[in-house]
Design a protein around this motif. Structure first.
Motif, mmCIF file in Angstrom:
data_model
loop_
_atom_site.group_PDB
_atom_site.id
_atom_site.type_symbol
_atom_site.label_atom_id
_atom_site.label_comp_id
_atom_site.label_asym_id
_atom_site.label_seq_id
_atom_site.Cartn_x
_atom_site.Cartn_y
_atom_site.Cartn_z
ATOM 1 N N ALA A 44 0.862 -1.187 0.000
ATOM 2 C CA ALA A 44 0.000 0.000 0.000
ATOM 3 C C ALA A 44 0.894 1.231 0.000
ATOM 4 N N VAL A 45 0.515 2.251 -0.762
ATOM 5 C CA VAL A 45 1.341 3.451 -0.875
ATOM 6 C C VAL A 45 0.484 4.703 -0.789
ATOM 7 N N LEU A 46 1.118 5.792 -0.391
ATOM 8 C CA LEU A 46 0.575 7.129 -0.568
ATOM 9 C C LEU A 46 1.350 7.772 -1.702
ATOM 10 N N PHE A 47 0.633 8.452 -2.608
ATOM 11 C CA PHE A 47 1.333 9.025 -3.752
ATOM 12 C C PHE A 47 0.794 10.406 -4.088
ATOM 13 N N VAL A 48 1.636 11.155 -4.769
ATOM 14 C CA VAL A 48 1.272 12.472 -5.285
ATOM 15 C C VAL A 48 1.114 12.346 -6.789
ATOM 16 N N ARG A 49 0.071 12.936 -7.301
ATOM 17 C CA ARG A 49 -0.185 12.887 -8.742
ATOM 18 C C ARG A 49 -0.454 14.299 -9.252
ATOM 19 N N SER A 50 0.058 14.608 -10.443
ATOM 20 C CA SER A 50 -0.238 15.897 -11.059
ATOM 21 C C SER A 50 -0.482 15.696 -12.544
ATOM 22 N N ASP A 51 -1.289 16.560 -13.141
ATOM 23 C CA ASP A 51 -1.698 16.382 -14.531
ATOM 24 C C ASP A 51 -0.537 16.507 -15.506
ATOM 25 N N ASP A 52 0.437 17.342 -15.172
ATOM 26 C CA ASP A 52 1.525 17.561 -16.119
ATOM 27 C C ASP A 52 2.747 16.689 -15.823
ATOM 28 N N GLY A 53 2.643 15.826 -14.825
ATOM 29 C CA GLY A 53 3.734 14.912 -14.530
ATOM 30 C C GLY A 53 4.804 15.491 -13.646
ATOM 31 N N THR A 54 4.664 16.736 -13.223
ATOM 32 C CA THR A 54 5.658 17.328 -12.342
ATOM 33 C C THR A 54 5.307 17.045 -10.895
ATOM 34 N N GLU A 55 6.301 17.040 -10.049
ATOM 35 C CA GLU A 55 6.081 16.754 -8.643
ATOM 36 C C GLU A 55 5.431 17.952 -7.948
ATOM 37 N N GLN A 100 2.564 18.400 8.683
ATOM 38 C CA GLN A 100 1.392 18.084 7.863
ATOM 39 C C GLN A 100 1.635 16.871 6.972
ATOM 40 N N GLU A 101 2.683 16.102 7.253
ATOM 41 C CA GLU A 101 3.011 14.956 6.415
ATOM 42 C C GLU A 101 2.077 13.785 6.690
ATOM 43 N N PRO A 102 1.573 13.119 5.647
ATOM 44 C CA PRO A 102 0.765 11.921 5.835
ATOM 45 C C PRO A 102 1.657 10.693 6.001
ATOM 46 N N SER A 103 1.098 9.616 6.531
ATOM 47 C CA SER A 103 1.856 8.373 6.658
ATOM 48 C C SER A 103 0.918 7.184 6.495
ATOM 49 N N ILE A 104 1.484 6.047 6.094
ATOM 50 C CA ILE A 104 0.712 4.821 5.919
ATOM 51 C C ILE A 104 1.460 3.679 6.592
ATOM 52 N N LYS A 105 0.722 2.814 7.298
ATOM 53 C CA LYS A 105 1.341 1.718 8.036
ATOM 54 C C LYS A 105 0.475 0.464 7.947
ATOM 55 N N ALA A 106 1.119 -0.677 8.167
ATOM 56 C CA ALA A 106 0.420 -1.959 8.271
ATOM 57 C C ALA A 106 0.206 -2.287 9.740
ATOM 58 N N THR A 107 -0.966 -2.826 10.063
ATOM 59 C CA THR A 107 -1.236 -3.255 11.430
ATOM 60 C C THR A 107 -0.961 -4.750 11.565
ATOM 61 N N GLU A 108 -0.872 -5.228 12.801
ATOM 62 C CA GLU A 108 -0.626 -6.641 13.033
ATOM 63 C C GLU A 108 -1.775 -7.506 12.526
ATOM 64 N N SER A 109 -2.970 -6.950 12.462
ATOM 65 C CA SER A 109 -4.135 -7.717 12.021
ATOM 66 C C SER A 109 -4.286 -7.749 10.499
ATOM 67 N N SER A 111 -4.626 -4.926 8.565
ATOM 68 C CA SER A 111 -5.295 -3.726 8.062
ATOM 69 C C SER A 111 -4.254 -2.664 7.703
ATOM 70 N N ILE A 112 -4.732 -1.559 7.148
ATOM 71 C CA ILE A 112 -3.881 -0.446 6.739
ATOM 72 C C ILE A 112 -4.345 0.804 7.474
ATOM 73 N N THR A 113 -3.428 1.565 8.033
ATOM 74 C CA THR A 113 -3.793 2.839 8.629
ATOM 75 C C THR A 113 -3.146 3.974 7.838
ATOM 76 N N VAL A 114 -3.939 5.002 7.592
ATOM 77 C CA VAL A 114 -3.462 6.213 6.915
ATOM 78 C C VAL A 114 -3.664 7.376 7.878
ATOM 79 N N ALA A 115 -2.577 7.996 8.299
ATOM 80 C CA ALA A 115 -2.629 9.089 9.267
ATOM 81 C C ALA A 115 -2.339 10.414 8.569
ATOM 82 N N THR A 116 -3.174 11.423 8.872
ATOM 83 C CA THR A 116 -2.947 12.777 8.385
ATOM 84 C C THR A 116 -3.071 13.730 9.565
ATOM 85 N N ARG A 117 -2.524 14.940 9.416
ATOM 86 C CA ARG A 117 -2.515 15.849 10.568
ATOM 87 C C ARG A 117 -2.229 17.277 10.132
ATOM 88 N N ASN A 118 -2.594 18.187 11.001
ATOM 89 C CA ASN A 118 -2.121 19.565 10.919
ATOM 90 C C ASN A 118 -1.642 19.958 12.309
#
Length: 202
Positions: A44-55, A100-109, A111-118
């Motif tokens: 599982a991944v978190l990704f950034v996407r843009s229409d013109d292919g730039t980061e 404000q960085e997001p993160s993604i992790k695997a749980t022992e069970s 499942s997938i957790t996606v954390a976001t914050r400000n």
């Protein structure tokens, strides 16, 4: 580390074969686990996407990509590719807003957790966690956790931790029951979780 490197290499290969709308320009974070309980390592991944292919280096929408391993050919196959699903900052190098960085992790069970914050900008500070699980052939948001506070008003704060599939959880430290919901990752929006918690933060 070697397992994650192999998984990410495979992701880059299959990324060229899927639709442009689903292609990841840049991977922000990744997790390896067995999402469908078949004994094989998935991704599982978190990704950034843009229409013109730039980061994109500023604050914006972050996509979630989930891949299941095909046991016959030992390849990762896209199972749920959802661009622009969660909010966050994805710095390139030293750019971007810290806290404000997001993160993604695997749980022992499995499942997938996606954390976001400000934790950085403005008076409204918050942390949110989505728990994503594989149920009946689809990825659903099984859990929603949200904590918030106002840096200028100490009385304005709250917390919510609910199991959406079971329709129960804790709101401001007290047990609560609510309508059980089965919402796929594709159909999910944060307002669904906030409403289930009885929150209106607009």
């Amino acid at each position: 580390m070697r397992l994650q490197s192999i998984a990410l290499s495979l992701l880059l290969i299959i990324g060229t074969a899927i639709t442009p709308a689903a292609a990841a320009d840049r991977i922000v974070d990744a997790a390896v686990g067995d999402w469908n309980k078949d004994g094989l390592n998935d991704l599982a991944v978190l990704f950034v996407r843009s229409d013109d292919g730039t980061e994109e280096s500023d604050t914006g929408e972050i996509g979630i990509g989930i891949y299941l391993r095909n046991g016959e050919r030992d390849l990762l196959v896209p199972a749920a590719i959802v661009p622009d699903k969660v909010w966050g900052s994805a710095p390139v190098g030293d750019d971007g807003i810290y806290g404000q960085e997001p993160s993604i992790k695997a749980t022992e069970s499995g499942s997938i957790t996606v954390a976001t914050r400000n934790d950085a900008i403005g008076r409204d500070r918050w942390q949110q966690v989505l728990t994503i699980a594989y149920r009946d052939g689809a990825f659903v948001v099984a859990g929603f956790t949200y904590d918030y506070y106002d840096t200028l008003d100490p009385d304005r704060n709250g917390s919510c931790d609910i199991n959406l599939l079971a329709g129960k959880g804790m709101v401001d430290g007290k047990p609560e029951k609510m309508e059980a919901k089965r919402v796929t990752l594709e159909d999910w929006d944060d307002e669904t979780g906030l409403k289930a918690c009885g929150l209106d933060l607009q």
